[in-house]
Design a protein around this motif. Structure first.
Motif, PDB file in Angstrom:
ATOM      1  N   ARG A 153      21.139  -1.033  21.207  1.00  0.00           N
ATOM      2  CA  ARG A 153      19.956  -0.466  20.575  1.00  0.00           C
ATOM      3  C   ARG A 153      18.848  -0.362  21.624  1.00  0.00           C
ATOM      4  O   ARG A 153      18.897  -1.037  22.657  1.00  0.00           O
ATOM      5  CB  ARG A 153      19.510  -1.340  19.408  1.00  0.00           C
ATOM      6  CG  ARG A 153      20.542  -1.423  18.281  1.00  0.00           C
ATOM      7  CD  ARG A 153      20.087  -2.369  17.197  1.00  0.00           C
ATOM      8  NE  ARG A 153      21.065  -2.455  16.116  1.00  0.00           N
ATOM      9  CZ  ARG A 153      20.922  -3.233  15.040  1.00  0.00           C
ATOM     10  NH1 ARG A 153      19.834  -4.002  14.930  1.00  0.00           N
ATOM     11  NH2 ARG A 153      21.849  -3.246  14.098  1.00  0.00           N
ATOM     12  N   PRO A 154      17.839   0.491  21.388  1.00  0.00           N
ATOM     13  CA  PRO A 154      16.797   0.682  22.415  1.00  0.00           C
ATOM     14  C   PRO A 154      16.152  -0.613  22.906  1.00  0.00           C
ATOM     15  O   PRO A 154      15.967  -0.789  24.112  1.00  0.00           O
ATOM     16  CB  PRO A 154      15.786   1.595  21.705  1.00  0.00           C
ATOM     17  CG  PRO A 154      16.613   2.389  20.744  1.00  0.00           C
ATOM     18  CD  PRO A 154      17.666   1.435  20.259  1.00  0.00           C
ATOM     19  N   LYS A 155      15.798  -1.524  22.006  1.00  0.00           N
ATOM     20  CA  LYS A 155      15.158  -2.762  22.438  1.00  0.00           C
ATOM     21  C   LYS A 155      16.137  -3.691  23.138  1.00  0.00           C
ATOM     22  O   LYS A 155      15.757  -4.437  24.047  1.00  0.00           O
ATOM     23  CB  LYS A 155      14.521  -3.480  21.245  1.00  0.00           C
ATOM     24  CG  LYS A 155      13.327  -2.743  20.647  1.00  0.00           C
ATOM     25  CD  LYS A 155      12.217  -2.532  21.664  1.00  0.00           C
ATOM     26  CE  LYS A 155      10.992  -1.905  21.018  1.00  0.00           C
ATOM     27  NZ  LYS A 155       9.957  -1.546  22.015  1.00  0.00           N
ATOM     28  N   GLU A 156      17.401  -3.638  22.751  1.00  0.00           N
ATOM     29  CA  GLU A 156      18.409  -4.441  23.444  1.00  0.00           C
ATOM     30  C   GLU A 156      18.568  -3.954  24.873  1.00  0.00           C
ATOM     31  O   GLU A 156      18.655  -4.757  25.811  1.00  0.00           O
ATOM     32  CB  GLU A 156      19.741  -4.369  22.700  1.00  0.00           C
ATOM     33  CG  GLU A 156      19.748  -5.070  21.359  1.00  0.00           C
ATOM     34  CD  GLU A 156      21.001  -4.809  20.554  1.00  0.00           C
ATOM     35  OE1 GLU A 156      21.211  -5.509  19.552  1.00  0.00           O
ATOM     36  OE2 GLU A 156      21.779  -3.895  20.917  1.00  0.00           O
ATOM     37  N   TYR A 157      18.577  -2.627  25.048  1.00  0.00           N
ATOM     38  CA  TYR A 157      18.667  -2.090  26.405  1.00  0.00           C
ATOM     39  C   TYR A 157      17.436  -2.494  27.218  1.00  0.00           C
ATOM     40  O   TYR A 157      17.545  -2.934  28.373  1.00  0.00           O
ATOM     41  CB  TYR A 157      18.801  -0.567  26.411  1.00  0.00           C
ATOM     42  CG  TYR A 157      18.638  -0.032  27.809  1.00  0.00           C
ATOM     43  CD1 TYR A 157      19.700  -0.051  28.698  1.00  0.00           C
ATOM     44  CD2 TYR A 157      17.391   0.390  28.271  1.00  0.00           C
ATOM     45  CE1 TYR A 157      19.529   0.350  30.017  1.00  0.00           C
ATOM     46  CE2 TYR A 157      17.213   0.802  29.578  1.00  0.00           C
ATOM     47  CZ  TYR A 157      18.287   0.777  30.450  1.00  0.00           C
ATOM     48  OH  TYR A 157      18.110   1.161  31.749  1.00  0.00           O
ATOM     49  N   ALA A 158      16.235  -2.349  26.622  1.00  0.00           N
ATOM     50  CA  ALA A 158      15.003  -2.686  27.340  1.00  0.00           C
ATOM     51  C   ALA A 158      14.984  -4.154  27.739  1.00  0.00           C
ATOM     52  O   ALA A 158      14.547  -4.509  28.845  1.00  0.00           O
ATOM     53  CB  ALA A 158      13.789  -2.342  26.484  1.00  0.00           C
ATOM     54  N   LEU A 159      15.470  -5.019  26.868  1.00  0.00           N
ATOM     55  CA  LEU A 159      15.534  -6.441  27.178  1.00  0.00           C
ATOM     56  C   LEU A 159      16.507  -6.702  28.322  1.00  0.00           C
ATOM     57  O   LEU A 159      16.206  -7.450  29.264  1.00  0.00           O
ATOM     58  CB  LEU A 159      15.957  -7.220  25.928  1.00  0.00           C
ATOM     59  CG  LEU A 159      16.174  -8.723  26.083  1.00  0.00           C
ATOM     60  CD1 LEU A 159      14.898  -9.419  26.538  1.00  0.00           C
ATOM     61  CD2 LEU A 159      16.675  -9.330  24.771  1.00  0.00           C
ATOM     62  N   LEU A 160      17.682  -6.075  28.264  1.00  0.00           N
ATOM     63  CA  LEU A 160      18.679  -6.262  29.319  1.00  0.00           C
ATOM     64  C   LEU A 160      18.162  -5.738  30.652  1.00  0.00           C
ATOM     65  O   LEU A 160      18.325  -6.391  31.693  1.00  0.00           O
ATOM     66  CB  LEU A 160      19.981  -5.555  28.942  1.00  0.00           C
ATOM     67  CG  LEU A 160      21.133  -5.676  29.958  1.00  0.00           C
ATOM     68  CD1 LEU A 160      21.504  -7.139  30.179  1.00  0.00           C
ATOM     69  CD2 LEU A 160      22.343  -4.876  29.487  1.00  0.00           C
ATOM     70  N   GLU A 161      17.516  -4.577  30.648  1.00  0.00           N
ATOM     71  CA  GLU A 161      16.977  -4.025  31.894  1.00  0.00           C
ATOM     72  C   GLU A 161      15.914  -4.951  32.480  1.00  0.00           C
ATOM     73  O   GLU A 161      15.879  -5.184  33.697  1.00  0.00           O
ATOM     74  CB  GLU A 161      16.378  -2.639  31.663  1.00  0.00           C
ATOM     75  CG  GLU A 161      15.840  -2.024  32.950  1.00  0.00           C
ATOM     76  CD  GLU A 161      15.178  -0.682  32.748  1.00  0.00           C
ATOM     77  OE1 GLU A 161      14.033  -0.509  33.227  1.00  0.00           O
ATOM     78  OE2 GLU A 161      15.786   0.197  32.099  1.00  0.00           O
ATOM     79  N   THR A 162      15.045  -5.484  31.630  1.00  0.00           N
ATOM     80  CA  THR A 162      13.998  -6.389  32.107  1.00  0.00           C
ATOM     81  C   THR A 162      14.608  -7.622  32.763  1.00  0.00           C
ATOM     82  O   THR A 162      14.178  -8.059  33.839  1.00  0.00           O
ATOM     83  CB  THR A 162      13.083  -6.806  30.944  1.00  0.00           C
ATOM     84  OG1 THR A 162      12.497  -5.629  30.357  1.00  0.00           O
ATOM     85  CG2 THR A 162      11.966  -7.720  31.428  1.00  0.00           C
ATOM     86  N   LEU A 163      15.627  -8.199  32.148  1.00  0.00           N
ATOM     87  CA  LEU A 163      16.299  -9.359  32.733  1.00  0.00           C
ATOM     88  C   LEU A 163      17.036  -8.981  34.021  1.00  0.00           C
ATOM     89  O   LEU A 163      17.047  -9.737  34.995  1.00  0.00           O
ATOM     90  CB  LEU A 163      17.280  -9.958  31.726  1.00  0.00           C
ATOM     91  CG  LEU A 163      16.657 -10.663  30.514  1.00  0.00           C
ATOM     92  CD1 LEU A 163      17.723 -10.906  29.443  1.00  0.00           C
ATOM     93  CD2 LEU A 163      16.016 -11.983  30.928  1.00  0.00           C
ATOM     94  N   ALA A 164      17.654  -7.785  34.023  1.00  0.00           N
ATOM     95  CA  ALA A 164      18.437  -7.353  35.182  1.00  0.00           C
ATOM     96  C   ALA A 164      17.556  -7.018  36.380  1.00  0.00           C
ATOM     97  O   ALA A 164      18.029  -7.021  37.524  1.00  0.00           O
ATOM     98  CB  ALA A 164      19.292  -6.145  34.808  1.00  0.00           C
ATOM     99  N   ARG A 165      16.291  -6.732  36.155  1.00  0.00           N
ATOM    100  CA  ARG A 165      15.370  -6.479  37.269  1.00  0.00           C
ATOM    101  C   ARG A 165      15.078  -7.755  38.059  1.00  0.00           C
ATOM    102  O   ARG A 165      14.672  -7.689  39.219  1.00  0.00           O
ATOM    103  CB  ARG A 165      14.054  -5.888  36.754  1.00  0.00           C
ATOM    104  CG  ARG A 165      14.133  -4.418  36.355  1.00  0.00           C
ATOM    105  CD  ARG A 165      12.810  -3.932  35.790  1.00  0.00           C
ATOM    106  NE  ARG A 165      12.838  -2.521  35.500  1.00  0.00           N
ATOM    107  CZ  ARG A 165      12.494  -1.546  36.354  1.00  0.00           C
ATOM    108  NH1 ARG A 165      12.109  -1.880  37.578  1.00  0.00           N
ATOM    109  NH2 ARG A 165      12.537  -0.282  36.016  1.00  0.00           N
ATOM    110  N   SER A 166      15.271  -8.905  37.427  1.00  0.00           N
ATOM    111  CA  SER A 166      15.014 -10.193  38.097  1.00  0.00           C
ATOM    112  C   SER A 166      16.183 -11.142  37.865  1.00  0.00           C
ATOM    113  O   SER A 166      16.027 -12.196  37.241  1.00  0.00           O
ATOM    114  CB  SER A 166      13.713 -10.807  37.564  1.00  0.00           C
ATOM    115  OG  SER A 166      12.628  -9.932  37.710  1.00  0.00           O
TER     116      SER A 166
END
Length: 224
Positions: A153-166
């Protein structure tokens, strides 16, 4: 992703005005009122630029800037009522990327922030984040591992991307809430729920898949 700002300013009326205007211009703003809280926000990371007042109740903004520069190249714009040449030179020599003398217009502040962010951005920012076998395609807003696409889902992707950036770095639930859902969302349980769902989806990927680790009392990190 919206740019994330740390606003370190003890003038209540000025800070509220700045935060409101900056958020309307599309920025995510974390506001703190003293040097101690400023150090904590900057240490936690995940901000793109700091707007720093020099006159803080528990110390000099210049000392905070000096400490930051010893370990980081995070862009910093100093804002101050001190307009003397010696003050401006001191701020710039210590490492400020820009210096604004109060009073100034909010439009000018936004223009300066955007200019500094443009200068500080790497010329070839990768479109894809790789964390172990996990591949996060920021352009397509998709994540996959070993050819298996995650249905997010959009927020799940945004959360994963945020974690994957760091990767490997602990991000607090409050910070994740602020970055993914925005300043107006005040339900920390939302992060817990989405982390739970995301863990389940990562667990179904071919081994070895990255995992989200809970660091009790601190937050979450993505481990390869």
């Amino acid at each position: 992703m919206r740019p994330r700002l740390a606003l370190i300013e003890d003038d209540l009326d000025f800070a509220l005005m700045c935060r409101s205007y900056l958020e309307r211009q599309g920025f995510i703003v974390t506001w703190v009122m003293d040097a101690r809280a400023g150090r904590s926000v900057l240490r936690d990371g995940a901000v793109d630029l700091a707007v720093l007042d020099l006159g803080l109740p528990d110390g000099s903004g210049l000392e905070l800037l000096r400490a930051l520069r010893s370990a980081s190249r995070l862009p910093v714009i100093v804002v101050s009522g001190r307009g003397e040449e010696a003050d401006r030179v001191a701020g710039l020599e210590i490492g400020a990327d820009d210096y604004l003398v109060k009073p100034f217009s909010q439009r000018e502040l936004v223009a300066r922030i955007r200019a500094v962010l443009r200068r500080s951005q790497p010329p070839d920012e990768p479109e894809v984040l790789l964390v172990g076998v996990l591949r996060v395609d920021m352009g397509a807003r998709q994540a996959s591992a070993a050819g298996v696409l995650l249905t997010l889902r959009p927020k799940e992707y945004a959360l994963l991307e945020t974690l994957a950036r760091s990767p490997g770095r602990v991000l607090s639930a409050e910070l994740l809430l602020h970055q993914v859902w925005g300043a107006s969302w005040r339900q920390p349980a939302t992060v817990t729920e989405h982390v739970y769902r995301l863990r389940g989806k990562l667990a179904r990927l071919p081994s070895p898949a990255p995992r989200i680790t809970t660091v009790r009392g601190y937050g979450y990190r993505l481990d390869p």
